[in-house]
Design a protein around this motif. Structure first.
Motif, mmCIF file in Angstrom:
data_model
loop_
_atom_site.group_PDB
_atom_site.id
_atom_site.type_symbol
_atom_site.label_atom_id
_atom_site.label_comp_id
_atom_site.label_asym_id
_atom_site.label_seq_id
_atom_site.Cartn_x
_atom_site.Cartn_y
_atom_site.Cartn_z
ATOM 1 N N ARG A 286 0.835 -1.199 0.000
ATOM 2 C CA ARG A 286 0.000 0.000 0.000
ATOM 3 C C ARG A 286 0.873 1.254 0.000
ATOM 4 O O ARG A 286 0.609 2.217 -0.730
ATOM 5 C CB ARG A 286 -0.927 -0.003 1.214
ATOM 6 N N LEU A 287 1.949 1.249 0.796
ATOM 7 C CA LEU A 287 2.854 2.392 0.843
ATOM 8 C C LEU A 287 3.577 2.578 -0.492
ATOM 9 O O LEU A 287 3.772 3.703 -0.944
ATOM 10 C CB LEU A 287 3.865 2.227 1.971
ATOM 11 N N LEU A 288 3.977 1.466 -1.113
ATOM 12 C CA LEU A 288 4.638 1.555 -2.413
ATOM 13 C C LEU A 288 3.699 2.117 -3.474
ATOM 14 O O LEU A 288 4.101 2.940 -4.301
ATOM 15 C CB LEU A 288 5.164 0.188 -2.849
ATOM 16 N N ARG A 289 2.449 1.680 -3.453
ATOM 17 C CA ARG A 289 1.470 2.216 -4.401
ATOM 18 C C ARG A 289 1.248 3.701 -4.168
ATOM 19 O O ARG A 289 1.187 4.484 -5.118
ATOM 20 C CB ARG A 289 0.143 1.485 -4.271
ATOM 21 N N LEU A 290 1.137 4.100 -2.905
ATOM 22 C CA LEU A 290 0.938 5.506 -2.582
ATOM 23 C C LEU A 290 2.140 6.331 -3.029
ATOM 24 O O LEU A 290 1.981 7.410 -3.612
ATOM 25 C CB LEU A 290 0.712 5.685 -1.081
ATOM 26 N N ALA A 291 3.336 5.826 -2.786
ATOM 27 C CA ALA A 291 4.542 6.536 -3.200
ATOM 28 C C ALA A 291 4.597 6.669 -4.722
ATOM 29 O O ALA A 291 4.961 7.730 -5.246
ATOM 30 C CB ALA A 291 5.788 5.811 -2.687
ATOM 31 N N ALA A 292 4.209 5.618 -5.434
ATOM 32 C CA ALA A 292 4.205 5.671 -6.894
ATOM 33 C C ALA A 292 3.201 6.703 -7.393
ATOM 34 O O ALA A 292 3.490 7.471 -8.320
ATOM 35 C CB ALA A 292 3.889 4.297 -7.470
ATOM 36 N N VAL A 293 2.038 6.760 -6.787
ATOM 37 C CA VAL A 293 1.021 7.743 -7.179
ATOM 38 C C VAL A 293 1.520 9.155 -6.919
ATOM 39 O O VAL A 293 1.350 10.053 -7.752
ATOM 40 C CB VAL A 293 -0.306 7.475 -6.433
ATOM 41 N N VAL A 294 2.168 9.365 -5.785
ATOM 42 C CA VAL A 294 2.692 10.697 -5.457
ATOM 43 C C VAL A 294 3.775 11.104 -6.453
ATOM 44 O O VAL A 294 3.778 12.246 -6.946
ATOM 45 C CB VAL A 294 3.229 10.719 -4.006
#
Length: 48
Positions: free
Chosen positions: A22-30
């Motif tokens: 979830r954190l990796l996905r959020l970081a990618a979106v940011v």
């Protein structure tokens, strides 16, 4: 029409997302958002 209990459990396990993913996905979106909007901002500034 109705799923068996085994099928339902298997689907629920696949739907669960771990915290790191979830954190990796959020970081990618940011990062993608920053690059996209930052690029648009620079293009607009360059046009002026």
């Amino acid at each position: 029409m109705f799923d068996s209990l085994t099928d339902r459990i298997r689907e629920d396990e696949l739907k669960q997302i771990h915290g790191t993913e979830r954190l990796l996905r959020l970081a990618a979106v940011v990062v993608v958002s920053f690059l996209l909007f930052g690029g648009l901002y620079l293009v607009v500034q360059h046009l002026e």
